[in-house]
Design a protein around this motif. Structure first.
Motif, PDB file in Angstrom:
ATOM      1  N   GLY A 238       0.811  -1.212   0.000  1.00 46.43           N
ATOM      2  CA  GLY A 238       0.000   0.000   0.000  1.00 46.43           C
ATOM      3  C   GLY A 238       0.843   1.260   0.000  1.00 46.43           C
ATOM      4  O   GLY A 238       0.451   2.285  -0.576  1.00 46.43           O
ATOM      5  N   PHE A 239       2.013   1.201   0.635  1.00 49.64           N
ATOM      6  CA  PHE A 239       2.940   2.337   0.601  1.00 49.64           C
ATOM      7  C   PHE A 239       3.352   2.612  -0.846  1.00 49.64           C
ATOM      8  O   PHE A 239       3.368   3.758  -1.299  1.00 49.64           O
ATOM      9  N   PHE A 240       3.721   1.537  -1.559  1.00 47.37           N
ATOM     10  CA  PHE A 240       4.167   1.688  -2.950  1.00 47.37           C
ATOM     11  C   PHE A 240       3.048   2.210  -3.842  1.00 47.37           C
ATOM     12  O   PHE A 240       3.267   3.104  -4.665  1.00 47.37           O
ATOM     13  N   SER A 241       1.840   1.642  -3.705  1.00 45.97           N
ATOM     14  CA  SER A 241       0.740   2.038  -4.584  1.00 45.97           C
ATOM     15  C   SER A 241       0.368   3.502  -4.397  1.00 45.97           C
ATOM     16  O   SER A 241      -0.023   4.183  -5.350  1.00 45.97           O
ATOM     17  N   ALA A 242       0.498   4.004  -3.181  1.00 48.23           N
ATOM     18  CA  ALA A 242       0.134   5.393  -2.905  1.00 48.23           C
ATOM     19  C   ALA A 242       1.218   6.380  -3.321  1.00 48.23           C
ATOM     20  O   ALA A 242       0.924   7.512  -3.710  1.00 48.23           O
ATOM     21  N   ILE A 243       2.477   5.976  -3.252  1.00 48.18           N
ATOM     22  CA  ILE A 243       3.584   6.933  -3.373  1.00 48.18           C
ATOM     23  C   ILE A 243       4.337   6.847  -4.698  1.00 48.18           C
ATOM     24  O   ILE A 243       4.954   7.812  -5.128  1.00 48.18           O
ATOM     25  N   TYR A 244       4.283   5.713  -5.381  1.00 44.68           N
ATOM     26  CA  TYR A 244       5.138   5.522  -6.557  1.00 44.68           C
ATOM     27  C   TYR A 244       4.958   6.624  -7.604  1.00 44.68           C
ATOM     28  O   TYR A 244       5.935   7.209  -8.092  1.00 44.68           O
ATOM     29  N   MET A 245       3.703   6.910  -7.986  1.00 43.72           N
ATOM     30  CA  MET A 245       3.462   7.904  -9.036  1.00 43.72           C
ATOM     31  C   MET A 245       3.915   9.290  -8.576  1.00 43.72           C
ATOM     32  O   MET A 245       4.513  10.050  -9.349  1.00 43.72           O
ATOM     33  N   LEU A 246       3.624   9.619  -7.323  1.00 41.18           N
ATOM     34  CA  LEU A 246       4.047  10.903  -6.760  1.00 41.18           C
ATOM     35  C   LEU A 246       5.573  11.014  -6.755  1.00 41.18           C
ATOM     36  O   LEU A 246       6.154  12.046  -7.118  1.00 41.18           O
TER      37      LEU A 246
ATOM     38  N   VAL B 153      -4.962   0.728   4.210  1.00 39.62           N
ATOM     39  CA  VAL B 153      -4.356   1.179   5.469  1.00 39.62           C
ATOM     40  C   VAL B 153      -2.922   1.631   5.211  1.00 39.62           C
ATOM     41  O   VAL B 153      -2.485   2.694   5.673  1.00 39.62           O
ATOM     42  N   GLY B 154      -2.178   0.823   4.447  1.00 36.39           N
ATOM     43  CA  GLY B 154      -0.816   1.209   4.093  1.00 36.39           C
ATOM     44  C   GLY B 154      -0.783   2.510   3.310  1.00 36.39           C
ATOM     45  O   GLY B 154       0.051   3.388   3.559  1.00 36.39           O
ATOM     46  N   ALA B 155      -1.726   2.654   2.366  1.00 37.08           N
ATOM     47  CA  ALA B 155      -1.774   3.874   1.551  1.00 37.08           C
ATOM     48  C   ALA B 155      -2.084   5.091   2.414  1.00 37.08           C
ATOM     49  O   ALA B 155      -1.477   6.163   2.246  1.00 37.08           O
ATOM     50  N   LEU B 156      -3.025   4.938   3.336  1.00 35.60           N
ATOM     51  CA  LEU B 156      -3.419   6.070   4.186  1.00 35.60           C
ATOM     52  C   LEU B 156      -2.324   6.449   5.181  1.00 35.60           C
ATOM     53  O   LEU B 156      -2.219   7.610   5.591  1.00 35.60           O
ATOM     54  N   ILE B 157      -1.501   5.484   5.556  1.00 34.55           N
ATOM     55  CA  ILE B 157      -0.338   5.793   6.404  1.00 34.55           C
ATOM     56  C   ILE B 157       0.737   6.483   5.577  1.00 34.55           C
ATOM     57  O   ILE B 157       1.355   7.459   6.004  1.00 34.55           O
ATOM     58  N   ALA B 158       0.936   5.986   4.359  1.00 41.25           N
ATOM     59  CA  ALA B 158       2.033   6.469   3.511  1.00 41.25           C
ATOM     60  C   ALA B 158       1.865   7.922   3.098  1.00 41.25           C
ATOM     61  O   ALA B 158       2.846   8.673   3.045  1.00 41.25           O
ATOM     62  N   GLY B 159       0.624   8.348   2.787  1.00 43.87           N
ATOM     63  CA  GLY B 159       0.402   9.715   2.314  1.00 43.87           C
ATOM     64  C   GLY B 159       0.847  10.779   3.306  1.00 43.87           C
ATOM     65  O   GLY B 159       1.739  11.593   3.004  1.00 43.87           O
ATOM     66  N   PRO B 160       0.263  10.810   4.508  1.00 45.21           N
ATOM     67  CA  PRO B 160       0.699  11.801   5.504  1.00 45.21           C
ATOM     68  C   PRO B 160       2.167  11.640   5.885  1.00 45.21           C
ATOM     69  O   PRO B 160       2.866  12.629   6.135  1.00 45.21           O
TER      70      PRO B 160
ATOM     71  N   GLY C 291       9.104  12.625   3.477  1.00 46.55           N
ATOM     72  CA  GLY C 291       9.407  12.578   2.050  1.00 46.55           C
ATOM     73  C   GLY C 291       9.061  11.227   1.437  1.00 46.55           C
ATOM     74  O   GLY C 291       9.139  10.194   2.118  1.00 46.55           O
ATOM     75  N   PRO C 292       8.683  11.214   0.156  1.00 41.58           N
ATOM     76  CA  PRO C 292       8.297   9.956  -0.514  1.00 41.58           C
ATOM     77  C   PRO C 292       9.395   8.903  -0.520  1.00 41.58           C
ATOM     78  O   PRO C 292       9.121   7.706  -0.339  1.00 41.58           O
ATOM     79  N   GLY C 293      10.650   9.306  -0.730  1.00 36.18           N
ATOM     80  CA  GLY C 293      11.735   8.339  -0.780  1.00 36.18           C
ATOM     81  C   GLY C 293      11.890   7.570   0.517  1.00 36.18           C
ATOM     82  O   GLY C 293      12.057   6.337   0.521  1.00 36.18           O
ATOM     83  N   ALA C 294      11.814   8.285   1.644  1.00 35.75           N
ATOM     84  CA  ALA C 294      11.948   7.636   2.949  1.00 35.75           C
ATOM     85  C   ALA C 294      10.816   6.649   3.191  1.00 35.75           C
ATOM     86  O   ALA C 294      11.021   5.569   3.768  1.00 35.75           O
ATOM     87  N   VAL C 295       9.611   7.002   2.749  1.00 38.54           N
ATOM     88  CA  VAL C 295       8.460   6.105   2.908  1.00 38.54           C
ATOM     89  C   VAL C 295       8.689   4.800   2.142  1.00 38.54           C
ATOM     90  O   VAL C 295       8.359   3.714   2.627  1.00 38.54           O
ATOM     91  N   LEU C 296       9.277   4.896   0.962  1.00 48.78           N
ATOM     92  CA  LEU C 296       9.543   3.697   0.168  1.00 48.78           C
ATOM     93  C   LEU C 296      10.598   2.806   0.823  1.00 48.78           C
ATOM     94  O   LEU C 296      10.505   1.576   0.775  1.00 48.78           O
ATOM     95  N   TRP C 297      11.604   3.403   1.467  1.00 53.39           N
ATOM     96  CA  TRP C 297      12.592   2.609   2.219  1.00 53.39           C
ATOM     97  C   TRP C 297      11.922   1.871   3.376  1.00 53.39           C
ATOM     98  O   TRP C 297      12.233   0.701   3.644  1.00 53.39           O
ATOM     99  N   ILE C 298      11.000   2.538   4.051  1.00 56.74           N
ATOM    100  CA  ILE C 298      10.264   1.894   5.150  1.00 56.74           C
ATOM    101  C   ILE C 298       9.457   0.708   4.615  1.00 56.74           C
ATOM    102  O   ILE C 298       9.400  -0.364   5.236  1.00 56.74           O
ATOM    103  N   ALA C 299       8.836   0.878   3.439  1.00 59.14           N
ATOM    104  CA  ALA C 299       8.045  -0.198   2.835  1.00 59.14           C
ATOM    105  C   ALA C 299       8.898  -1.419   2.523  1.00 59.14           C
ATOM    106  O   ALA C 299       8.480  -2.560   2.727  1.00 59.14           O
ATOM    107  N   ILE C 300      10.096  -1.184   2.048  1.00 58.63           N
ATOM    108  CA  ILE C 300      10.989  -2.302   1.721  1.00 58.63           C
ATOM    109  C   ILE C 300      11.376  -3.068   2.983  1.00 58.63           C
ATOM    110  O   ILE C 300      11.360  -4.303   3.017  1.00 58.63           O
TER     111      ILE C 300
END
Length: 416
Positions: free
Chosen positions: A238-246, A366-373, A379-388
């Motif tokens: 969900g983190f990836f789906s919300a943040i990748y395009m952004l 739930v992952g997407a809603l956490i990832a956005g805020p 920052g988006p990059g840090a969120v993606l590291w957390i997802a990994i």
């Protein structure tokens, strides 16, 4: 005649494949277009974009929980046709609203929600329909063929979407997806197989169906770890789906067409992965092949956040992730679905599939809603590291479960 030859000779399976092949391409166009409309046309924030992503997935939870028993007890083909037509009609409202200058974020969210609900019903019904259409020994090959159409769609869809969006705008490009659903409905209508369904009982109700779906999954020593892995994997996916395009459009500054081509490259790998699933399972055993595929996807995903600050190397990094990661993910999906379809009885396929979809449908938004805020803070990059990092949890769940020792599909039945 081999299993592969037998399934190609199966006229009704070919019709199902034709139905999916074109609609899968169209769906990629909408998947690419919706966040682009939000980010570039409506100037949505990271939180609003994440909310849109969540509402695309959240209806799956409600549908999976309350409609699965009914799906098990009804004929799947008419339901698949109806959901295709519903999605086509909903999507056609977007270009109409855009033409009159009335397109809003609210409409985008409503359409994403309703099409998400229709898609959830379609996915559950299709998963329950395939074991009724083909023999057990043809399931992996059937799932491979279906997944290969998804892979081809991943090559053509996003690339076509990028070009169409730049040429005629995103709302107009969505017309292609609406037409693809009409194509799918036509070919599903042509299937001739007589379908048996589970008999309804006086005691059938939604709550009992929910409990039954959970019971059959919870009681199986191989299916249950797959369910738990799906839950944790879905959360971080969900983190990836919300943040990748952004991340791609704003952080890396890529164009819509460039992002479409990058995503399309992943389809080449997904196609290879689809055909590698069966050989991998024969070489390693089904359980270890599943774990290997998930681990390969996690390692490949490192290239996404690592692309930040790389300048001219950003695009090659994203391309590498698509080329490596999508292949492993395609094989992972084929193997896990085939194990579940073989391990559980036919008459509970929809309820079991719905349990998986409900877990994923809850975890992803739930992952997407956490990832956005969170992206607006770190920052988006840090969120993606957390997802990994979080994606290591489902890998550990599967590695230390009985799945690890699973050699063949038939062994999953014995495990009960």
């Amino acid at each position: 005649m081999t299993a592969a030859q037998r399934i190609w000779a199966h006229a009704d399976f070919r019709r199902l494949l034709l139905a999916q092949a074109v609609s899968a391409v169209g769906s990629r166009i909408t998947r690419t277009a919706l966040p682009i409309i939000a980010v570039n046309s409506l100037q949505a924030s990271a939180t609003a974009t994440a909310f849109l992503s969540a509402m695309t997935m959240l209806p799956g939870v409600v549908v999976a929980l309350f409609a699965a028993g009914w799906i098990d007890r009804t004929r799947k083909r008419p339901l698949l046709i109806l959901m295709d037509l519903v999605r086509a009609a909903l999507l056609l409202t977007l270009p109409v609203a855009a033409y009159f200058g009335a397109l809003t974020m609210t409409q985008l969210v409503v359409i994403a929600t309703l099409t998400g609900a229709a898609s959830a019903i379609f996915v559950i019904a299709k998963s329950a329909y395939l074991p009724r259409l083909v023999d057990t020994h043809q399931l992996v090959d059937g799932n491979t063929k279906l997944q290969s159409t998804e892979a081809v769609a991943e090559i053509a869809g996003p690339s076509a979407a990028g070009v169409l969006i730049q040429a005629v705008t995103a709302p107009v490009a969505i017309i292609v997806d609406a037409l693809s659903f009409i194509w799918s409905a036509w070919w599903l209508r042509e299937i001739r197989a007589v379908e048996d369904v589970a008999a309804a009982t006086d005691k059938s109700d939604a709550l009992r169906d929910i409990a039954e779906g959970w019971r059959v999954c919870r009681g199986h020593p191989i299916v249950f770890p797959l369910l738990m892995a799906q839950a944790t994997f879905g959360l971080f996916a969900g983190f990836f789906s919300a943040i990748y395009m952004l991340f791609a459009l704003r952080t890396l500054g890529l164009s819509e067409s460039a992002v479409g081509v990058i995503i399309g490259v992943g389809g080449i790998s997904a196609l290879a992965g689809a055909f590698a699933a069966a050989p991998l399972s024969r070489m390693l055993g089904y359980g270890r092949a599943v774990v290997l595929c998930l681990g390969g996807w996690i390692l490949a995903s490192v290239f996404i956040p690592a692309a930040e600050g790389q300048g001219a190397l950003a695009v090659p990094f994203l391309v590498l992730q698509q080329l490596i990661g999508d292949g492993f993910l395609a094989a992972f999906v084929i193997l896990t679905v085939s194990i579940r379809q073989t391990a559980l009885d036919l008459d509970v396929q929809a309820r079991a599939g719905a349990t998986f979809l409900a877990v994923e449908g809850f975890a992803l938004p739930v992952g997407a809603l956490i990832a956005g805020p969170l992206a607006e803070i770190v920052g988006p990059g840090a969120v993606l590291w957390i997802a990994i990092a979080g994606s290591l949890v489902p890998l550990l769940i599967l590695s230390f479960s009985r799945l690890w020792t699973l050699k063949t599909l038939e062994d999953s039945r014995v495990a009960k």
